[in-house]
Design a protein around this motif. Structure first.
Motif, mmCIF file in Angstrom:
data_model
loop_
_atom_site.group_PDB
_atom_site.id
_atom_site.type_symbol
_atom_site.label_atom_id
_atom_site.label_comp_id
_atom_site.label_asym_id
_atom_site.label_seq_id
_atom_site.Cartn_x
_atom_site.Cartn_y
_atom_site.Cartn_z
ATOM 1 N N VAL A 34 -19.171 29.080 -15.234
ATOM 2 C CA VAL A 34 -19.121 30.181 -16.576
ATOM 3 C C VAL A 34 -18.504 31.325 -16.087
ATOM 4 C CG1 VAL A 34 -20.390 31.230 -18.275
ATOM 5 C CG2 VAL A 34 -20.853 29.099 -17.890
ATOM 6 N N VAL A 35 -18.830 31.921 -15.031
ATOM 7 C CA VAL A 35 -18.553 33.153 -14.070
ATOM 8 C C VAL A 35 -17.177 32.950 -13.907
ATOM 9 C CG1 VAL A 35 -18.811 34.738 -12.146
ATOM 10 C CG2 VAL A 35 -20.677 33.677 -13.278
ATOM 11 N N MET A 36 -16.652 31.887 -13.380
ATOM 12 C CA MET A 36 -15.198 31.771 -12.873
ATOM 13 C C MET A 36 -14.357 31.788 -14.109
ATOM 14 S SD MET A 36 -15.774 28.900 -9.874
ATOM 15 C CE MET A 36 -13.554 28.641 -9.876
ATOM 16 N N ILE A 37 -14.681 30.880 -15.194
ATOM 17 C CA ILE A 37 -14.038 31.034 -16.552
ATOM 18 C C ILE A 37 -13.800 32.404 -17.114
ATOM 19 C CG2 ILE A 37 -13.934 30.228 -18.831
ATOM 20 C CD1 ILE A 37 -15.117 27.591 -17.899
ATOM 21 N N CYS A 43 -8.637 38.140 -15.972
ATOM 22 C CA CYS A 43 -7.384 38.602 -15.516
ATOM 23 C C CYS A 43 -6.272 38.387 -16.371
ATOM 24 C CB CYS A 43 -7.161 37.552 -14.262
ATOM 25 S SG CYS A 43 -8.545 37.811 -12.882
ATOM 26 N N VAL A 44 -6.302 37.284 -17.351
ATOM 27 C CA VAL A 44 -5.232 36.988 -17.980
ATOM 28 C C VAL A 44 -5.116 37.946 -19.136
ATOM 29 C CG1 VAL A 44 -4.565 35.301 -19.801
ATOM 30 C CG2 VAL A 44 -5.299 34.228 -17.678
ATOM 31 N N TRP A 45 -6.182 38.421 -19.908
ATOM 32 C CA TRP A 45 -6.121 39.520 -20.771
ATOM 33 C C TRP A 45 -5.456 40.830 -19.981
ATOM 34 C CZ3 TRP A 45 -8.663 44.175 -20.388
ATOM 35 C CH2 TRP A 45 -8.898 44.931 -21.701
ATOM 36 N N ALA A 46 -5.890 41.218 -18.813
ATOM 37 C CA ALA A 46 -5.363 42.225 -18.300
ATOM 38 C C ALA A 46 -3.783 42.324 -17.850
ATOM 39 C CB ALA A 46 -6.091 42.460 -16.809
ATOM 40 N N LEU A 47 -3.414 41.051 -17.764
ATOM 41 C CA LEU A 47 -1.820 40.885 -17.561
ATOM 42 C C LEU A 47 -1.177 40.973 -18.733
ATOM 43 C CD1 LEU A 47 -2.049 38.579 -14.637
ATOM 44 C CD2 LEU A 47 -1.462 41.026 -14.595
ATOM 45 N N VAL A 48 -1.837 40.216 -20.023
ATOM 46 C CA VAL A 48 -1.128 39.792 -21.217
ATOM 47 C C VAL A 48 -1.234 40.815 -22.376
ATOM 48 C CG1 VAL A 48 -0.864 38.183 -23.073
ATOM 49 C CG2 VAL A 48 -0.873 37.404 -20.458
#
Length: 270
Positions: A34-37, A43-48
């Protein structure tokens, strides 16, 4: 005697060298996944994802010509003021009469058409040549229309450019009830306004103080987005719009979009 029994019992049991070692319970692995997800999603949100960078500034609904002052070409005593605030005047229309130093009656006319914003002349008042008789919001320009004139601090106007979307909070239409008025930047003055220039546009020194916040602002013209289906005649951020048309000389607070950037760029300061 008890320890001897345990030692003998241990000696009779074979060594379990091939038994798997349990490093973590199943619940622990679930928590790790869960923590990894969550970290991967962040990370995806910060980039996209895109965050809007905006600048807020005060302004007023008016006409592109702003306001102009009708000044007396004569020195003398005021006899009569012929106009009142909110009245419409035409170019060449008399706005006041006075008696000059030789006893002759003089008539002061407006050199332009528009709506009277203020007229402070009183009967018997001594008037010098060049004194302001009335302030008129001009409506005689060829492209006359209702616009928002926004006064952006010079240090925040570097990235402003025509075409940027603008949200306007109108003082006579509470945003909680009617949302925000939609607009778009159509012009950005290249140089900051002087106090005299700001007073001429805003309608006097007192009005200019409202828009002069410590430094000379730059004038940004915002065209309102039309909406024939709205009672106000313009587009809003909500379906419920004001039930009446907007009037000029209405104070607004503008939020102008400068650019959009990702949260990752924001953290890095780019």
């Amino acid at each position: 005697m008890q320890f001897r029994y345990q030692a003998l019992q241990r000696k009779r049991e074979p060594d379990e060298l091939d038994a798997p070692v349990l490093l973590a319970a199943p619940r622990g692995w679930i928590a790790v996944f869960v923590v990894m997800i969550v970290i991967a999603g962040a990370c995806v949100w910060a980039l996209v994802a895109r965050l809007e960078v905006t600048v807020a500034a005060p302004g007023v609904l008016t006409h592109p010509g702003g306001t102009s002052q009708v000044q007396s070409p004569y020195t003398g005593l005021a006899r009569e003021l012929l106009v009142r605030p909110a009245e419409q005047v035409r170019a060449g229309q008399p706005v006041a009469r006075l008696t000059d130093g030789t006893g002759h009656a003089r008539t002061i006319t407006s050199p332009f058409s528009g709506k009277v914003i203020s007229a402070a002349l009183t009967t018997g008042q001594f008037v010098r040549a060049g004194a302001t008789v009335a302030t008129v919001e001009r409506t005689d320009l060829p492209d006359d229309r209702l616009v928002a004139l926004v006064f952006v601090p010079a240090d925040q106007a570097a990235r402003l450019a025509p075409g940027r979307p603008v949200d306007l909070s109108v003082s006579t239409a509470p945003p909680a009830a009617f949302g925000l008025l939609r607009g778009r930047v159509t012009a950005v003055d290249p140089y900051p306004l002087t106090r005299e220039g700001l007073a001429a546009i805003a309608g006097g020194d007192l009005a200019a103080e409202t828009f002069h916040r410590g430094q000379a602002p730059r004038l940004v013209t915002v065209d309102l987005i039309p909406d024939p289906g709205s009672a106000s005649g313009y587009a809003w951020s909500t379906a419920k719009t004001p039930p009446v048309r907007l009037g000029s000389q209405t104070a607004v607070s503008a939020s102008i979009e400068l650019r959009s950037q990702s949260p990752f760029d924001l953290v890095l300061g780019r």
